[in-house]
Design a protein around this motif. Structure first.
Motif, PDB file in Angstrom:
ATOM      1  N   ALA A 123       0.860  -1.174   0.000  1.00  0.00           N
ATOM      2  CA  ALA A 123       0.000   0.000   0.000  1.00  0.00           C
ATOM      3  C   ALA A 123       0.897   1.224   0.000  1.00  0.00           C
ATOM      4  O   ALA A 123       1.996   1.198   0.517  1.00  0.00           O
ATOM      5  CB  ALA A 123      -0.911   0.015   1.232  1.00  0.00           C
ATOM      6  N   ALA A 124       0.397   2.273  -0.631  1.00  0.00           N
ATOM      7  CA  ALA A 124       1.217   3.476  -0.717  1.00  0.00           C
ATOM      8  C   ALA A 124       1.491   4.013   0.677  1.00  0.00           C
ATOM      9  O   ALA A 124       0.610   4.005   1.545  1.00  0.00           O
ATOM     10  CB  ALA A 124       0.497   4.533  -1.543  1.00  0.00           C
ATOM     11  N   PRO A 125       2.723   4.501   0.940  1.00  0.00           N
ATOM     12  CA  PRO A 125       3.004   5.054   2.259  1.00  0.00           C
ATOM     13  C   PRO A 125       2.226   6.321   2.551  1.00  0.00           C
ATOM     14  O   PRO A 125       2.023   6.669   3.705  1.00  0.00           O
ATOM     15  CB  PRO A 125       4.512   5.320   2.213  1.00  0.00           C
ATOM     16  N   VAL A 126       1.800   7.030   1.500  1.00  0.00           N
ATOM     17  CA  VAL A 126       0.986   8.233   1.688  1.00  0.00           C
ATOM     18  C   VAL A 126      -0.407   7.971   1.120  1.00  0.00           C
ATOM     19  O   VAL A 126      -0.555   7.598  -0.041  1.00  0.00           O
ATOM     20  CB  VAL A 126       1.615   9.456   0.996  1.00  0.00           C
ATOM     21  N   ARG A 136       2.192   7.385   6.274  1.00  0.00           N
ATOM     22  CA  ARG A 136       2.416   6.260   7.169  1.00  0.00           C
ATOM     23  C   ARG A 136       3.898   6.047   7.449  1.00  0.00           C
ATOM     24  O   ARG A 136       4.252   5.357   8.404  1.00  0.00           O
ATOM     25  CB  ARG A 136       1.773   5.012   6.575  1.00  0.00           C
ATOM     26  N   ALA A 137       4.762   6.614   6.620  1.00  0.00           N
ATOM     27  CA  ALA A 137       6.203   6.494   6.854  1.00  0.00           C
ATOM     28  C   ALA A 137       6.639   7.362   8.031  1.00  0.00           C
ATOM     29  O   ALA A 137       7.410   6.941   8.882  1.00  0.00           O
ATOM     30  CB  ALA A 137       6.977   6.866   5.599  1.00  0.00           C
ATOM     31  N   THR A 138       6.127   8.597   8.076  1.00  0.00           N
ATOM     32  CA  THR A 138       6.521   9.528   9.136  1.00  0.00           C
ATOM     33  C   THR A 138       5.485   9.617  10.259  1.00  0.00           C
ATOM     34  O   THR A 138       5.674  10.365  11.212  1.00  0.00           O
ATOM     35  CB  THR A 138       6.732  10.937   8.561  1.00  0.00           C
ATOM     36  N   LYS A 139       4.385   8.881  10.106  1.00  0.00           N
ATOM     37  CA  LYS A 139       3.292   8.892  11.087  1.00  0.00           C
ATOM     38  C   LYS A 139       2.757  10.303  11.290  1.00  0.00           C
ATOM     39  O   LYS A 139       2.496  10.742  12.407  1.00  0.00           O
ATOM     40  CB  LYS A 139       3.749   8.290  12.422  1.00  0.00           C
ATOM     41  N   ALA A 140       2.577  11.014  10.172  1.00  0.00           N
ATOM     42  CA  ALA A 140       2.082  12.389  10.209  1.00  0.00           C
ATOM     43  C   ALA A 140       0.748  12.466   9.467  1.00  0.00           C
ATOM     44  O   ALA A 140       0.574  11.850   8.415  1.00  0.00           O
ATOM     45  CB  ALA A 140       3.085  13.339   9.577  1.00  0.00           C
TER      46      ALA A 140
END
Length: 224
Positions: A123-126, A136-140
């Protein structure tokens, strides 16, 4: 096949880059943990080779961050020989652990073995919906460019839904993801947290367009 090589030892990185390229691999590198997470999100490698003791973000944290959105095979290559380090890396989501110093033939064999797996980003990280962006990579989480504060439980719920955009996530699956067991009884907690997320992320919380309830089953995140 693209390999992300994340290590803060420039001599080792140079040697492995040359060797891997000679065996037909495309190599991208990262010199610290934060750069490794960013490269995993932007470069979409087929395999990650990762050192544990990196600056800015340690290797275990990198594994945990990448596992938030991807099942890309991860090989940890580290000088740490203790069983606790190996168990910690594997429990975080690494697929293999190679102790330094190592023979290049061994590393190549492990790369070939993991390369036969069908992996990569699941799934795309954003994930974006409406004016909301979930990284989802930076949890922002941002809304209309402004940072949105979520509690840890709100984030975990949103991350599970964002990991499966458009798909039904059952109440049982959410309970297991949030509290580690399906046996926890849902006494309205899920409904409460979804309501809080709607207040923070939906244009009209009373008429949600993205965070939808599937009566009697669970919840679904609808993206634009």
């Amino acid at each position: 096949m693209k390999v992300l090589l994340a290590d803060d030892d420039p001599q080792l990185v140079r040697a492995l880059r040359i060797t891997l390229a000679a065996h037909g691999y495309q190599v991208v590198t990262a010199a610290d943990g934060a750069a490794a997470v960013a490269a995993a999100a932007s470069e979409h490698p087929d395999i990650v080779v990762l050192d544990l003791g990196m600056p800015r973000l340690d290797g275990v944290s990198v594994v945990e961050a990448v596992r938030g959105w991807s099942d890309v095979p991860i090989i940890v290559v580290s000088g740490r020989t203790g069983s606790a380090d190996k168990v910690g890396a594997l429990d975080a989501g690494a697929d293999d652990y190679v102790t330094k110093p190592f023979q290049i033939d061994e590393l190549l064999a492990r790369l070939r073995a993991l390369g036969r797996r069908t992996g990569g980003a699941t799934a795309a990280p954003v994930v974006r919906f409406g004016d909301v962006e979930v990284d989802r990579a930076t949890k922002a989480v941002t809304r209309a460019g402004e940072r949105v504060h979520l509690t840890p439980t709100e984030w975990r719920m949103l991350e599970v839904l964002a990991r499966n955009p458009g798909a039904l996530v059952t109440r049982q699956d959410l309970l297991k993801e949030l509290w580690g067991t399906e046996q926890v009884s849902d006494t309205g907690y899920l409904r409460l947290y979804v309501s809080q997320l709607r207040k923070k992320l939906e244009p009209d919380p009373a008429r949600p367009r993205h965070l939808l309830t599937e009566a009697g089953m669970g919840y679904r995140l609808v993206v634009d």
